[in-house]
Design an enzyme around this catalytic site. Structure first.
Site, PDB file in Angstrom:
ATOM      1  N   GLU A   1       5.442   7.539   2.940  1.00 51.99           N
ATOM      2  CA  GLU A   1       5.577   8.455   1.804  1.00 51.99           C
ATOM      3  C   GLU A   1       5.547   9.876   2.351  1.00 51.99           C
ATOM      4  O   GLU A   1       4.622  10.265   3.066  1.00 51.99           O
ATOM      5  CB  GLU A   1       4.431   8.223   0.799  1.00 51.99           C
ATOM      6  CG  GLU A   1       4.595   9.081  -0.436  1.00 51.99           C
ATOM      7  CD  GLU A   1       3.920   8.491  -1.677  1.00 51.99           C
ATOM      8  OE1 GLU A   1       3.483   7.329  -1.638  1.00 51.99           O
ATOM      9  OE2 GLU A   1       3.846   9.212  -2.681  1.00 51.99           O
ATOM     10  N   ARG A   2       6.586  10.624   2.024  1.00 51.76           N
ATOM     11  CA  ARG A   2       6.726  11.998   2.523  1.00 51.76           C
ATOM     12  C   ARG A   2       6.778  12.045   4.052  1.00 51.76           C
ATOM     13  O   ARG A   2       6.227  12.968   4.677  1.00 51.76           O
ATOM     14  CB  ARG A   2       5.603  12.906   2.012  1.00 51.76           C
ATOM     15  CG  ARG A   2       5.342  12.797   0.534  1.00 51.76           C
ATOM     16  CD  ARG A   2       6.573  13.029  -0.272  1.00 51.76           C
ATOM     17  NE  ARG A   2       6.347  12.850  -1.705  1.00 51.76           N
ATOM     18  CZ  ARG A   2       7.340  12.872  -2.593  1.00 51.76           C
ATOM     19  NH1 ARG A   2       8.584  13.030  -2.206  1.00 51.76           N
ATOM     20  NH2 ARG A   2       7.086  12.714  -3.866  1.00 51.76           N
TER      21      ARG A   2
ATOM     22  N   ASN B   1      -1.788   5.911  -1.648  1.00 52.76           N
ATOM     23  CA  ASN B   1      -1.267   5.085  -2.737  1.00 52.76           C
ATOM     24  C   ASN B   1      -1.268   3.643  -2.228  1.00 52.76           C
ATOM     25  O   ASN B   1      -0.329   3.219  -1.557  1.00 52.76           O
ATOM     26  CB  ASN B   1       0.162   5.508  -3.110  1.00 52.76           C
ATOM     27  CG  ASN B   1       0.175   6.871  -3.786  1.00 52.76           C
ATOM     28  OD1 ASN B   1      -0.754   7.224  -4.520  1.00 52.76           O
ATOM     29  ND2 ASN B   1       1.200   7.652  -3.522  1.00 52.76           N
TER      30      ASN B   1
ATOM     31  N   LYS C   1      -7.959   7.355  -3.380  1.00 50.59           N
ATOM     32  CA  LYS C   1      -7.238   8.149  -4.381  1.00 50.59           C
ATOM     33  C   LYS C   1      -7.379   7.369  -5.679  1.00 50.59           C
ATOM     34  O   LYS C   1      -6.791   6.297  -5.829  1.00 50.59           O
ATOM     35  CB  LYS C   1      -5.764   8.272  -3.982  1.00 50.59           C
ATOM     36  CG  LYS C   1      -4.860   8.879  -5.056  1.00 50.59           C
ATOM     37  CD  LYS C   1      -3.417   9.066  -4.541  1.00 50.59           C
ATOM     38  CE  LYS C   1      -2.507   9.637  -5.623  1.00 50.59           C
ATOM     39  NZ  LYS C   1      -1.142   9.913  -5.136  1.00 50.59           N
TER      40      LYS C   1
ATOM     41  N   GLU D   1      -2.100  10.150 -10.340  1.00 44.78           N
ATOM     42  CA  GLU D   1      -0.687   9.774 -10.278  1.00 44.78           C
ATOM     43  C   GLU D   1      -0.489   8.265 -10.433  1.00 44.78           C
ATOM     44  O   GLU D   1       0.175   7.614  -9.635  1.00 44.78           O
ATOM     45  CB  GLU D   1      -0.067  10.276  -8.972  1.00 44.78           C
ATOM     46  CG  GLU D   1      -0.180  11.789  -8.849  1.00 44.78           C
ATOM     47  CD  GLU D   1       0.588  12.394  -7.678  1.00 44.78           C
ATOM     48  OE1 GLU D   1       0.662  11.730  -6.636  1.00 44.78           O
ATOM     49  OE2 GLU D   1       1.088  13.516  -7.829  1.00 44.78           O
TER      50      GLU D   1
ATOM     51  N   ARG E   1     -10.778  11.572  -2.996  1.00 43.32           N
ATOM     52  CA  ARG E   1      -9.870  12.706  -3.173  1.00 43.32           C
ATOM     53  C   ARG E   1     -10.018  13.355  -4.567  1.00 43.32           C
ATOM     54  O   ARG E   1     -10.257  12.676  -5.552  1.00 43.32           O
ATOM     55  CB  ARG E   1      -8.427  12.275  -2.959  1.00 43.32           C
ATOM     56  CG  ARG E   1      -8.169  11.893  -1.527  1.00 43.32           C
ATOM     57  CD  ARG E   1      -6.776  11.378  -1.329  1.00 43.32           C
ATOM     58  NE  ARG E   1      -5.805  12.403  -1.029  1.00 43.32           N
ATOM     59  CZ  ARG E   1      -4.640  12.536  -1.659  1.00 43.32           C
ATOM     60  NH1 ARG E   1      -4.340  11.768  -2.684  1.00 43.32           N
ATOM     61  NH2 ARG E   1      -3.773  13.455  -1.291  1.00 43.32           N
TER      62      ARG E   1
ATOM     63  N   ARG F   1      -2.277  22.462 -14.773  1.00 41.90           N
ATOM     64  CA  ARG F   1      -2.570  21.536 -13.681  1.00 41.90           C
ATOM     65  C   ARG F   1      -3.491  22.174 -12.635  1.00 41.90           C
ATOM     66  O   ARG F   1      -4.318  21.498 -12.038  1.00 41.90           O
ATOM     67  CB  ARG F   1      -1.248  21.082 -13.043  1.00 41.90           C
ATOM     68  CG  ARG F   1      -1.434  20.304 -11.771  1.00 41.90           C
ATOM     69  CD  ARG F   1      -0.168  19.590 -11.373  1.00 41.90           C
ATOM     70  NE  ARG F   1      -0.224  19.178  -9.978  1.00 41.90           N
ATOM     71  CZ  ARG F   1       0.738  18.523  -9.355  1.00 41.90           C
ATOM     72  NH1 ARG F   1       1.842  18.189 -10.006  1.00 41.90           N
ATOM     73  NH2 ARG F   1       0.618  18.182  -8.090  1.00 41.90           N
TER      74      ARG F   1
ATOM     75  N   ASP G   1      -0.268  21.637  -5.076  1.00 42.70           N
ATOM     76  CA  ASP G   1       0.129  20.568  -4.163  1.00 42.70           C
ATOM     77  C   ASP G   1       0.888  21.095  -2.953  1.00 42.70           C
ATOM     78  O   ASP G   1       2.104  20.986  -2.897  1.00 42.70           O
ATOM     79  CB  ASP G   1       1.009  19.560  -4.923  1.00 42.70           C
ATOM     80  CG  ASP G   1       1.156  18.251  -4.167  1.00 42.70           C
ATOM     81  OD1 ASP G   1       0.458  18.061  -3.164  1.00 42.70           O
ATOM     82  OD2 ASP G   1       1.973  17.423  -4.599  1.00 42.70           O
TER      83      ASP G   1
ATOM     84  N   GLU H   1      -8.251  19.265   2.792  1.00 48.24           N
ATOM     85  CA  GLU H   1      -7.045  18.482   3.100  1.00 48.24           C
ATOM     86  C   GLU H   1      -5.837  19.401   3.156  1.00 48.24           C
ATOM     87  O   GLU H   1      -5.560  20.125   2.203  1.00 48.24           O
ATOM     88  CB  GLU H   1      -6.835  17.400   2.029  1.00 48.24           C
ATOM     89  CG  GLU H   1      -5.572  16.566   2.235  1.00 48.24           C
ATOM     90  CD  GLU H   1      -5.370  15.483   1.158  1.00 48.24           C
ATOM     91  OE1 GLU H   1      -6.357  14.858   0.710  1.00 48.24           O
ATOM     92  OE2 GLU H   1      -4.203  15.271   0.772  1.00 48.24           O
TER      93      GLU H   1
ATOM     94  N   GLU I   1       6.333  18.233   3.359  1.00 48.66           N
ATOM     95  CA  GLU I   1       6.924  17.790   2.096  1.00 48.66           C
ATOM     96  C   GLU I   1       7.639  18.920   1.344  1.00 48.66           C
ATOM     97  O   GLU I   1       8.785  18.787   0.947  1.00 48.66           O
ATOM     98  CB  GLU I   1       5.835  17.176   1.204  1.00 48.66           C
ATOM     99  CG  GLU I   1       6.340  16.809  -0.176  1.00 48.66           C
ATOM    100  CD  GLU I   1       5.279  16.124  -1.036  1.00 48.66           C
ATOM    101  OE1 GLU I   1       4.148  15.907  -0.571  1.00 48.66           O
ATOM    102  OE2 GLU I   1       5.610  15.806  -2.199  1.00 48.66           O
TER     103      GLU I   1
HETATM  104  C1  GCV Z   1       0.645  10.194  -1.566  1.00 42.09           C
HETATM  105  C2  GCV Z   1       2.096  14.597  -4.020  1.00 42.09           C
HETATM  106  C3  GCV Z   1       3.131  13.824  -3.263  1.00 42.09           C
HETATM  107  C4  GCV Z   1       2.851  12.339  -3.324  1.00 42.09           C
HETATM  108  C5  GCV Z   1       1.452  12.094  -2.765  1.00 42.09           C
HETATM  109  C6  GCV Z   1       0.466  12.888  -3.609  1.00 42.09           C
HETATM  110  C7  GCV Z   1      -0.955  12.757  -3.111  1.00 42.09           C
HETATM  111  O1  GCV Z   1       2.209  14.365  -5.385  1.00 42.09           O
HETATM  112  O2  GCV Z   1       4.409  14.118  -3.764  1.00 42.09           O
HETATM  113  O3  GCV Z   1       3.821  11.686  -2.551  1.00 42.09           O
HETATM  114  O4  GCV Z   1       1.115  10.731  -2.770  1.00 42.09           O
HETATM  115  O5  GCV Z   1       0.821  14.234  -3.568  1.00 42.09           O
HETATM  116  O6  GCV Z   1      -1.386  13.642  -2.401  1.00 42.09           O
HETATM  117  O7  GCV Z   1      -1.621  11.802  -3.443  1.00 42.09           O
END
Ligand code: GCV
Length: 666
Positions: A148-149, A190, A270, A274, A307, A324, A353, A375, A381
């Site tokens: 992811e990313r 995730n 986490k 999301e 987190r 947000r 973010d 963090e 990204e």
């Molecule tokens: C791992 C942002 C990113 C997500 C990431 C999230 C996070 O939203 O776009 O890809 O998910 O941050 O830090 O949990």
């Protein structure tokens, strides 16, 4: 398949170096008080031997006795701080003293660094210990092999639901240890599908293999947990942290996991974020969730890193009250002091973010009775995805240097997360890793400076971004002054250049939805994600002051008042905090709209200039690296032009105000 080529070895390529009188010490190497069979000591020795052989053509000899003159002694010495080391050269002897094996590893890497940088060891007299207790990399690697990313290929930990253990695992651990990393989270926060099963018999053996390799480099292994694991792994039909059946399921699970995986430091979670499950689902608090897990891992010395990226991601864009940026603080501050002592709250550097510019999260230093960890994101990204050059260490430094005013002194973010402010032992820094299975590890050769730099900075927060860049160039490319100065200059200017051609003055976003590369000014404007610029025909920006969402009050004074006032607010964050008319005059005398136009034209010009500067290196650095980076710059230029033209056209069309310089706007 073992990859070849220098880029596979990053800054540890150990190319031939001028000796500078350094070789003389290594004819005899004596370990005093350290077990040479210890895995870490063996790795330190192997690294030293390889580095000396390749850089200076010397084969060090392990001696059974202390050398009387001319030698290298590695000595255990109490009184040196954990993981720290001292290096002293006197009377023909070079001595590395350390209190523990990690200190030896770091000391050896320090010596190798000096040799690589062609700095004489003669007369050296230093002591060094890490500023942050925890210095971690978080991988967002999924078990199907995707990241992811991730912008550097696929995962080198996972493929097709299996765990990979090969040459890369070890090399990765070497790179990480060489810059002082002491914790790695293997899998994405995730946690879905097969990753939920990482804490089961299905994967224990392979996870343990990685854990053992890491152990040899002083790195503790961590896993990301699926908070709903009990439901998905055949346990109780709930994840309620106060439910006895849930607690006893986790208790048994942790007994099993800690028995089966050596060198396991704990878990990253986490939750309620999301779409991920969490304690909120059961009407419980974040503290209820974190503490339940923490109590159960405590007997094994484990920690829970929880987190704070908890916000409403199904917001109505029409709703101007929900902000947000407020969410992290609002969700966590009330329970400050309620988190158990082996819980660490992990806080993203900004409240949104990982944007190219945003305010520092008010939770950092806002929390005063809770372990906290910073963090940051080395993975680019929102900052060019390792196509565009963006050296992030200046940004990380800015965050560390931020004065929170949580106390009259020792109040910077660096103070807070190192434990200096509140005396915590469990705290530090984590970066979302930018690595993958590309031969060069980071996609763009120059993006390795962010991997290197994060580690070095987390270890020694007082290093400057420029010092770190210069070290990295010297180790990776060469010590030739022209090469060094040229690449350092490119790195050092890159963040501001990126900022100039993307979103202005701290407003952030304006990116293509989902991929987050390239411009789409309204891409997230009418979405559920809470990431708005609020532009209309008169102006733009989010009012987070007392007249708006009130977010500014989450800061200690005088930060709150400074941000609340349009005159006092740092200009680079103006649109993060204020909604302003296009005709607003900045300190430069320019109107806001003119600033937008000018900075976007300037940003593209700077990329063109960066390309010219890079071209001056042709023939001075390895051709493969020259060509790879040259090609990335070409893509960056395309991206920068898209940004410039879309942003400028968008605001010209909204405002109807022409560019004073009559340049081409569409
Ligand atoms: C791992 C942002 C990113 C997500 C990431 C999230 C996070 O939203 O776009 O890809 O998910 O941050 O830090 O949990």
């Amino acid at each position: 398949m073992k990859e070849t080529g220098r880029w596979t070895q990053l800054w540890l390529a150990y190319d031939s170096r001028r000796d500078m009188g350094n070789g003389v010490y290594f004819a005899q190497v004596f370990f005093d008080g350290f077990d040479i069979m210890d895995h870490r000591i063996q790795n330190a020795w192997a690294e030293l031997a390889e580095g000396l052989e390749r850089m200076l053509g010397i084969s060090p000899v392990n001696s059974k006795e202390a050398p009387a003159d001319g030698g290298f002694i590695v000595r255990r010495q109490e009184g040196i701080k954990a993981e720290g080391y001292g290096i002293i050269q006197e009377d023909g002897i070079l001595t590395l003293s350390a209190a523990d094996e990690n200190g030896v590893l770091y000391g050896v890497f320090h010596i190798l660094r000096q040799i690589a940088l062609e700095e004489p060891l003669e007369g050296v007299h230093i002591t060094c210990h890490p500023d942050n207790p925890l210095r971690m990399l978080n991988h967002w690697d999924n078990m199907d092999g995707s990241i992811e990313r991730g912008y550097s290929g696929r995962s080198f930990f996972f493929e097709n639901g299996e765990i990979l253990v090969d040459e890369r695992t070890r090399d990765y651990a070497r790179f990480a240890a060489s810059v002082g990393i002491n914790g790695v989270v293997l899998n994405n926060v995730n946690v879905k599908d097969q990753a939920t099963w990482l804490i089961t018999d299905r994967y224990f053996d392979k996870v343990s293999e990685i854990a053992r390799i890491f152990e040899g480099y002083g790195i503790r292994l961590f896993l990301s947990l699926n908070y709903a694991a009990p439901l998905e792994l055949g346990g109780p039909d709930s994840a309620d942290p106060l439910d006895k059946a849930v607690i006893s399921w986790w208790k048994e699970k942790f007994t099993e996991v800690f028995a089966r995986i050596p060198n396991l430091g704990g878990f990253l979670v986490k939750a309620d974020s999301e779409g991920r499950p969490g304690p909120f689902t059961y009407g419980r608090t974040q503290a209820d969730g974190a503490n339940m897990l923490a109590d159960l891992v405590k007997p094994y010395g484990g920690i829970i890193i929880w987190r704070c990226f908890v916000y409403n991601c199904t917001q109505d864009w029409r709703d101007r009250k929900t902000d947000r940026a407020r969410a992290g603080y609002d969700n966590f501050i009330k329970m400050d002091g309620d988190y158990h002592d082996n819980v660490i709250l992990q806080i993203k550097n900004g409240p949104m973010d990982f944007q190219i510019r945003e305010a520092v999260s008010p939770l950092l230093g806002g929390l005063m009775r809770t372990n906290q960890m910073l963090e940051v994101q080395a993975a680019q990204e929102y900052t060019g995805q390792q196509i565009d050059l963006c050296y992030l260490i200046p940004l990380f430094k800015e965050v560390l240097d931020f004065k929170t005013y949580c106390k009259p002194e020792l109040d910077t973010v660096a103070d807070v997360v190192s434990g200096r402010t509140f005396g915590n032992k469990l705290c530090g820094m984590a970066a979302v890793s930018n690595t993958g299975n590309d031969a060069n590890w980071t996609g763009n050769d120059l993006a390795a400076a962010n991997f290197y730099g994060f580690g070095r900075l987390a270890f020694s927060t007082s290093l400057t971004a420029e010092e770190i860049a210069s070290e990295w160039v010297g180790m990776t490319y060469s010590n030739d002054e022209t090469v060094k100065q040229t690449i350092v200059r490119l790195l050092m200017g890159s963040r501001e250049t990126y900022e100039k051609y993307t979103s202005p003055l701290g407003i952030g976003w304006m990116v293509t939805p989902n991929t987050h590369y390239g411009p789409s000014v309204d891409g997230y404007e009418y979405s559920r994600w809470g990431t708005y610029h609020r532009a209309d025909h008169l102006g733009l920006g989010v009012d987070r002051t007392d007249t708006g969402t009130g977010y500014v009050r989450q800061y200690h004074e005088p930060n709150a008042s400074r941000y609340n006032s349009v005159e006092k607010c740092p200009e680079e964050l103006l649109l993060f905090f204020h909604h302003l008319p296009y005709t607003y005059r900045l300190k430069s005398g320019k109107t806001l709209i003119q600033h937008i136009y000018d900075s976007h034209f300037e940003g593209v010009r700077e990329v063109e200039e960066m390309i010219r500067v890079w071209e001056s290196l042709k023939g001075k650095i390895p051709e493969d690296s020259y060509a790879l980076v040259r090609e990335r710059f070409e893509r960056q230029l395309y991206n920068a032009r898209e940004w410039r033209d879309q942003v400028n056209s968008y605001f010209y069309r909204k405002s109807g105000i022409a560019d004073e310089k009559n340049r081409e706007i569409f």
